[in-house]
Write a protein that holds these residues in place. Structure first.
Motif, PDB file in Angstrom:
ATOM      1  N   PRO A   1      -0.860  -3.465  -7.852  1.00 27.51           N
ATOM      2  CA  PRO A   1       0.287  -4.258  -7.414  1.00 27.51           C
ATOM      3  C   PRO A   1       1.072  -3.525  -6.322  1.00 27.51           C
ATOM      4  CG  PRO A   1       0.203  -4.134  -9.805  1.00 27.51           C
ATOM      5  CD  PRO A   1      -0.820  -3.178  -9.277  1.00 27.51           C
ATOM      6  N   GLY A   2       1.470  -4.250  -5.317  1.00 28.73           N
ATOM      7  CA  GLY A   2       2.262  -3.668  -4.240  1.00 28.73           C
ATOM      8  C   GLY A   2       1.447  -3.095  -3.097  1.00 28.73           C
ATOM      9  N   ALA A   3       0.113  -3.020  -3.227  1.00 30.17           N
ATOM     10  CA  ALA A   3      -0.719  -2.546  -2.124  1.00 30.17           C
ATOM     11  C   ALA A   3      -0.773  -3.637  -1.049  1.00 30.17           C
ATOM     12  CB  ALA A   3      -2.118  -2.197  -2.627  1.00 30.17           C
ATOM     13  N   THR A   4      -1.013  -3.239   0.180  1.00 40.21           N
ATOM     14  CA  THR A   4      -1.002  -4.157   1.324  1.00 40.21           C
ATOM     15  C   THR A   4      -2.279  -4.988   1.381  1.00 40.21           C
ATOM     16  OG1 THR A   4       0.285  -2.519   2.534  1.00 40.21           O
ATOM     17  CG2 THR A   4      -0.770  -4.252   3.837  1.00 40.21           C
ATOM     18  N   PRO A   5      -2.175  -6.341   1.398  1.00 38.43           N
ATOM     19  CA  PRO A   5      -3.364  -7.192   1.494  1.00 38.43           C
ATOM     20  C   PRO A   5      -4.063  -7.012   2.842  1.00 38.43           C
ATOM     21  CG  PRO A   5      -1.438  -8.470   0.841  1.00 38.43           C
ATOM     22  CD  PRO A   5      -0.953  -7.121   1.261  1.00 38.43           C
ATOM     23  N   ILE A   6      -5.406  -6.966   2.821  1.00 36.25           N
ATOM     24  CA  ILE A   6      -6.208  -6.856   4.040  1.00 36.25           C
ATOM     25  C   ILE A   6      -7.437  -7.741   3.909  1.00 36.25           C
ATOM     26  CG2 ILE A   6      -5.418  -4.537   4.706  1.00 36.25           C
ATOM     27  CD1 ILE A   6      -7.903  -3.362   3.390  1.00 36.25           C
ATOM     28  N   ASP A   7      -8.035  -8.096   5.064  1.00 33.37           N
ATOM     29  CA  ASP A   7      -9.249  -8.912   5.038  1.00 33.37           C
ATOM     30  C   ASP A   7     -10.484  -8.002   5.107  1.00 33.37           C
ATOM     31  OD1 ASP A   7      -9.699  -8.233   7.741  1.00 33.37           O
ATOM     32  OD2 ASP A   7      -8.759 -10.062   8.471  1.00 33.37           O
ATOM     33  N   LEU A   8     -11.652  -8.596   5.155  1.00 37.99           N
ATOM     34  CA  LEU A   8     -12.898  -7.840   5.125  1.00 37.99           C
ATOM     35  C   LEU A   8     -13.003  -6.854   6.288  1.00 37.99           C
ATOM     36  CD1 LEU A   8     -15.695  -7.177   4.005  1.00 37.99           C
ATOM     37  CD2 LEU A   8     -16.576  -9.129   5.293  1.00 37.99           C
ATOM     38  N   ASP A   9     -12.748  -7.319   7.522  1.00 40.03           N
ATOM     39  CA  ASP A   9     -12.855  -6.422   8.680  1.00 40.03           C
ATOM     40  C   ASP A   9     -11.896  -5.251   8.555  1.00 40.03           C
ATOM     41  OD1 ASP A   9     -14.887  -7.778   9.969  1.00 40.03           O
ATOM     42  OD2 ASP A   9     -13.528  -8.993  11.174  1.00 40.03           O
ATOM     43  N   GLN A  10     -10.678  -5.512   8.105  1.00 36.96           N
ATOM     44  CA  GLN A  10      -9.696  -4.441   7.946  1.00 36.96           C
ATOM     45  C   GLN A  10     -10.130  -3.460   6.862  1.00 36.96           C
ATOM     46  OE1 GLN A  10      -6.508  -7.236   7.250  1.00 36.96           O
ATOM     47  NE2 GLN A  10      -5.466  -6.592   9.136  1.00 36.96           N
TER      48      GLN A  10
END
Length: 150
Positions: free
Chosen positions: A115-124
């Motif tokens: 919880p609280g970690a920064t959401p990122i997509d696959l490339d990121q």
């Protein structure tokens, strides 16, 4: 220099220009983005200063080719299909602080693990995992989330 790598100029927000390595390019809905790497000073595992490479994706407005550069071997990703253009953010990245005797690190998690970690997509997520001191979380077995299901 690795195969498929060319030299470019990166324009920083304050107008400074740095030479960088171009590793790949991708078509995005409003143009092109380039994955470039700049070598800067960083703190090594021994705590001493050493050259480290930092790679990021930049919009075309921040990257300029060097005159006479050959970009024919630079990998080019096609535009994402329309239904996939807004990639689902299925991973998160957590920055772990520097402690005495231990350099800072980063963990890539499956979304919901931390919880609280920064959401990122696959490339990121894949780009993050190529950086020094960044590893997939063992608790959520994030490494397995990058392997296609059979």
């Amino acid at each position: 220099m690795p195969a498929g790598n060319a030299r470019v100029v990166v324009v920083l927000p304050d107008g400074q220009e740095l030479r960088a390595s171009l590793y790949e390019r991708r078509r995005v809905p409003d143009g092109w983005q380039y994955r470039v790497a700049i070598t800067i000073w960083g703190t090594g595992s021994s705590g001493r200063q050493e050259p480290v490479e930092r790679a990021v994706w930049l919009d075309a407005s921040h990257v300029r080719p060097l005159e006479g550069g050959d970009y024919s071997a630079v990998p080019t990703r096609p535009a994402a299909p329309v239904g996939r253009a807004a990639a689902r953010q299925a991973w998160t990245v957590q920055n772990l602080p520097h402690r005495s005797g231990h350099p800072g690190a980063r963990l890539v998690h499956v979304n919901g693990c931390q919880p609280g970690a920064t959401p990122i997509d696959l490339d990121q997520a894949l780009d993050a995992l190529q950086q020094p001191r960044t590893v997939p979380c063992r608790e959520c077995n994030a490494a397995s989330s990058f392997t296609p299901a059979d």
